[in-house]
Design a protein around this motif. Structure first.
Motif, PDB file in Angstrom:
ATOM      1  N   LEU A   1       0.854  -1.185   0.000  1.00 44.11           N
ATOM      2  CA  LEU A   1       0.000   0.000   0.000  1.00 44.11           C
ATOM      3  C   LEU A   1       0.888   1.232   0.000  1.00 44.11           C
ATOM      4  CD1 LEU A   1      -3.015   0.949   0.333  1.00 44.11           C
ATOM      5  CD2 LEU A   1      -2.547   1.083   2.789  1.00 44.11           C
ATOM      6  N   GLY A   2       0.658   2.136  -0.940  1.00 46.75           N
ATOM      7  CA  GLY A   2       1.425   3.371  -0.994  1.00 46.75           C
ATOM      8  C   GLY A   2       2.309   3.455  -2.224  1.00 46.75           C
ATOM      9  N   ARG A   3       2.848   4.614  -2.436  1.00 49.39           N
ATOM     10  CA  ARG A   3       3.675   4.859  -3.620  1.00 49.39           C
ATOM     11  C   ARG A   3       4.894   3.958  -3.635  1.00 49.39           C
ATOM     12  NH1 ARG A   3       5.096  11.056  -3.433  1.00 49.39           N
ATOM     13  NH2 ARG A   3       6.993  10.077  -4.263  1.00 49.39           N
ATOM     14  N   VAL A   4       5.209   3.425  -4.813  1.00 45.54           N
ATOM     15  CA  VAL A   4       6.363   2.540  -4.930  1.00 45.54           C
ATOM     16  C   VAL A   4       7.663   3.298  -4.681  1.00 45.54           C
ATOM     17  CG1 VAL A   4       6.722   2.832  -7.419  1.00 45.54           C
ATOM     18  CG2 VAL A   4       7.297   0.641  -6.328  1.00 45.54           C
TER      19      VAL A   4
ATOM     20  N   GLY B   1       1.984  10.200   0.639  1.00 48.02           N
ATOM     21  CA  GLY B   1       3.073   9.799  -0.247  1.00 48.02           C
ATOM     22  C   GLY B   1       4.405   9.588   0.437  1.00 48.02           C
ATOM     23  N   VAL B   2       4.412   9.602   1.776  1.00 50.72           N
ATOM     24  CA  VAL B   2       5.655   9.470   2.531  1.00 50.72           C
ATOM     25  C   VAL B   2       6.001   8.003   2.792  1.00 50.72           C
ATOM     26  CG1 VAL B   2       6.786   9.977   4.744  1.00 50.72           C
ATOM     27  CG2 VAL B   2       5.378  11.720   3.620  1.00 50.72           C
ATOM     28  N   LEU B   3       4.995   7.183   3.055  1.00 50.50           N
ATOM     29  CA  LEU B   3       5.205   5.813   3.526  1.00 50.50           C
ATOM     30  C   LEU B   3       4.573   4.797   2.584  1.00 50.50           C
ATOM     31  CD1 LEU B   3       6.103   3.930   5.931  1.00 50.50           C
ATOM     32  CD2 LEU B   3       3.772   4.223   6.834  1.00 50.50           C
ATOM     33  N   ARG B   4       5.274   3.704   2.382  1.00 43.09           N
ATOM     34  CA  ARG B   4       4.744   2.535   1.695  1.00 43.09           C
ATOM     35  C   ARG B   4       4.759   1.379   2.697  1.00 43.09           C
ATOM     36  NH1 ARG B   4       4.175   0.216  -3.415  1.00 43.09           N
ATOM     37  NH2 ARG B   4       4.923  -1.923  -3.697  1.00 43.09           N
ATOM     38  N   ILE B   5       3.668   0.627   2.771  1.00 44.55           N
ATOM     39  CA  ILE B   5       3.589  -0.529   3.654  1.00 44.55           C
ATOM     40  C   ILE B   5       3.603  -1.786   2.803  1.00 44.55           C
ATOM     41  CG2 ILE B   5       2.255  -1.741   5.414  1.00 44.55           C
ATOM     42  CD1 ILE B   5       0.989   0.944   6.164  1.00 44.55           C
ATOM     43  N   GLU B   6       4.510  -2.708   3.122  1.00 43.78           N
ATOM     44  CA  GLU B   6       4.588  -3.992   2.429  1.00 43.78           C
ATOM     45  C   GLU B   6       4.289  -5.097   3.434  1.00 43.78           C
ATOM     46  OE1 GLU B   6       7.923  -2.722  -0.935  1.00 43.78           O
ATOM     47  OE2 GLU B   6       8.322  -4.409   0.393  1.00 43.78           O
ATOM     48  N   TRP B   7       3.150  -5.753   3.241  1.00 43.65           N
ATOM     49  CA  TRP B   7       2.721  -6.826   4.145  1.00 43.65           C
ATOM     50  C   TRP B   7       3.442  -8.123   3.810  1.00 43.65           C
ATOM     51  CZ3 TRP B   7      -0.924  -7.601   8.125  1.00 43.65           C
ATOM     52  CH2 TRP B   7      -1.283  -8.930   8.367  1.00 43.65           C
ATOM     53  N   ARG B   8       3.860  -8.852   4.848  1.00 38.81           N
ATOM     54  CA  ARG B   8       4.377 -10.210   4.699  1.00 38.81           C
ATOM     55  C   ARG B   8       3.561 -11.118   5.622  1.00 38.81           C
ATOM     56  NH1 ARG B   8       7.025  -7.289   1.612  1.00 38.81           N
ATOM     57  NH2 ARG B   8       9.307  -7.261   1.445  1.00 38.81           N
TER      58      ARG B   8
ATOM     59  N   VAL C   1       0.928   7.339   4.534  1.00 37.40           N
ATOM     60  CA  VAL C   1       0.710   6.674   3.248  1.00 37.40           C
ATOM     61  C   VAL C   1      -0.052   7.593   2.298  1.00 37.40           C
ATOM     62  CG1 VAL C   1      -0.347   4.705   2.065  1.00 37.40           C
ATOM     63  CG2 VAL C   1       0.792   4.365   4.278  1.00 37.40           C
ATOM     64  N   ASP C   2      -1.137   8.179   2.782  1.00 36.89           N
ATOM     65  CA  ASP C   2      -1.951   9.045   1.938  1.00 36.89           C
ATOM     66  C   ASP C   2      -1.212  10.303   1.510  1.00 36.89           C
ATOM     67  OD1 ASP C   2      -3.965   7.200   2.229  1.00 36.89           O
ATOM     68  OD2 ASP C   2      -5.161   8.400   3.641  1.00 36.89           O
TER      69      ASP C   2
ATOM     70  N   LYS D   1      -6.003  -0.070  15.283  1.00 37.53           N
ATOM     71  CA  LYS D   1      -5.877   1.228  15.944  1.00 37.53           C
ATOM     72  C   LYS D   1      -4.701   2.076  15.459  1.00 37.53           C
ATOM     73  CE  LYS D   1      -7.986  -0.510  20.217  1.00 37.53           C
ATOM     74  NZ  LYS D   1      -7.808  -0.702  21.682  1.00 37.53           N
ATOM     75  N   ILE D   2      -3.587   1.418  15.122  1.00 34.86           N
ATOM     76  CA  ILE D   2      -2.369   2.177  14.826  1.00 34.86           C
ATOM     77  C   ILE D   2      -2.174   2.362  13.332  1.00 34.86           C
ATOM     78  CG2 ILE D   2       0.140   2.227  15.130  1.00 34.86           C
ATOM     79  CD1 ILE D   2      -0.369   0.430  17.652  1.00 34.86           C
ATOM     80  N   GLU D   3      -2.316   1.285  12.576  1.00 35.59           N
ATOM     81  CA  GLU D   3      -2.074   1.347  11.140  1.00 35.59           C
ATOM     82  C   GLU D   3      -2.965   2.365  10.436  1.00 35.59           C
ATOM     83  OE1 GLU D   3      -0.390  -1.879   8.108  1.00 35.59           O
ATOM     84  OE2 GLU D   3      -2.241  -2.468   9.120  1.00 35.59           O
ATOM     85  N   PRO D   4      -4.271   2.463  10.755  1.00 37.64           N
ATOM     86  CA  PRO D   4      -5.088   3.480  10.087  1.00 37.64           C
ATOM     87  C   PRO D   4      -4.545   4.902  10.272  1.00 37.64           C
ATOM     88  CG  PRO D   4      -6.496   1.878  11.172  1.00 37.64           C
ATOM     89  CD  PRO D   4      -5.088   1.579  11.625  1.00 37.64           C
TER      90      PRO D   4
END
Length: 261
Positions: free
Chosen positions: A88-91, A127-134, A124-125, A114-117
Motif C-alpha cells: 500500500l502506498g507509492r512505490v 506519499g511518505v510511507l509505503r507498507i509492504e505486508w508479509r 501513506v496518503d 488502531k495504529i495502522e489506520p
C-alpha cells in the motif's frame, strides 16, 4: 500498551519454522531453495543486528534509525514492486515499512485496528510511507488459512479491504475453529472480492502456499521470532508500539532519505 514477549512465542516460532522447513524440503522447488539459501547468506549480518535490537527497550531513540549503517542490509528487504498486491502506498515513497504479521496475533490486531489506520492517514496518503505486508503465519492452521485467504484476495486487488475486514472480525482467541476456508470466503465477499470461484481456487493453490512459505522464510532468515515485527527503512520495530513511536522512526527515516538525495 502491552508488548510481545519473544520468549513466549519461541516455541510457536520454532514449530512454525519446522513446518516451513518440511514444506520446503528437497524435492520441491529447487530454484526457490537456491534463492532462499542465497538470501539467508546475505542476511547473516542483519540477523545479528535484528537479535540485538530485539533486546532493546521499545522507547530507544529513533534518531539512529536514519544513520546507523547496520540497518543497510535490512533495508534491502523492501521489494518496492509496483505490482505487489499486498503493498500500500507509492512505490517510490521515501520510507518503506515491511510488516511481518499474523491475522491471529492479538498484537497484530491492535496494530491493524488502531495504529495502522493513523499511519495510513498521516503518511501513506501523503506519499511518505509505503507498507509492504508479509504473511508470517506462526500460530497454527487458522493462521495459514487466513494467510492463504489474504493472498487470494490480493490476486483480485482486494488485499487491504480483506485485511481490514478480517482484522475487524477475527476471534480474540487463536485456533477457535472459526477461521475456516468457508468463513474466510464469506469475509472476502464482504470485502468486495468479486470472483469467488477464483478466490477459492487461489486460496487452495500451490502458489498461495509458496508465497506464504517465502514470506515466513524471509522473516526467519532475518531473525524475527514474534509478531508483529516491522522494518522501517531497515530499522526493526517490535510489537504494536504506540503510534508516536512509529511516527518518530518514520520521520527520522524520511529526514535521512531527503538528506541522501
Amino acid at each position: 500498551m502491552s508488548r510481545n514477549n519473544p520468549a513466549r512465542t519461541k516455541s510457536r516460532a520454532t514449530s512454525a519454522r519446522n513446518d516451513t522447513a518440511r514444506r520446503l524440503r528437497p524435492g520441491g522447488n529447487k530454484k526457490f531453495l537456491a534463492g532462499l539459501a542465497l538470501f539467508a547468506a546475505v542476511c547473516l549480518l542483519s540477523l545479528a543486528v535484528f537479535q540485538m535490537l530485539g533486546a532493546e527497550d521499545s522507547d530507544a531513540s529513533a534518531g539512529t534509525a536514519s544513520t546507523d549503517p547496520r540497518f543497510a542490509e535490512l533495508a534491502k528487504v523492501a521489494r518496492r514492486d509496483a505490482a505487489d498486491p499486498l503493498a500500500l502506498g507509492r512505490v517510490d515513497a521515501p520510507v518503506v515499512m515491511v510488516e511481518y504479521s499474523d491475522f491471529q496475533c492479538p498484537f497484530c490486531r491492535t496494530f491493524g485496528r488502531k495504529i495502522e489506520p493513523e499511519l495510513i492517514a498521516r503518511y501513506v496518503d501523503q506519499g511518505v510511507l509505503r507498507i509492504e505486508w508479509r504473511n508470517f503465519a506462526i500460530f497454527g492452521p487458522e493462521s495459514e488459512n487466513s494467510a492463504r485467504a489474504a493472498w487470494a484476495a490480493g490476486q483480485q486487488g482486494r488485499f487491504w479491504e480483506f485485511h481490514n475486514t478480517l482484522m475487524a472480525n477475527a476471534p480474540e482467541k487463536k485456533n477457535t475453529g472459526e477461521l475456516t476456508p468457508e468463513r474466510l470466503a464469506e469475509l472476502a465477499a464482504q470485502a468486495g472480492v468479486a470472483d469467488m470461484a477464483k478466490f477459492r481456487a487461489d486460496q487452495q493453490s500451490q502458489a498461495a502456499a509458496a508465497a506464504i512459505g517465502k514470506d515466513a522464510a524471509e522473516a526467519y532468515a532475518l531473525g524475527a521470532s514474534s509478531t508483529p515485527t516491522f522494518l522501517i527503512n531497515g530499522r526493526p520495530v517490535l510489537g504494536a508500539q504506540p503510534v508516536e513511536q512509529f511516527a518518530a522512526v518514520i520521520e527520522a527515516a524520511r529526514a535521512a532519505a531527503e538528506q541522501a538525495k
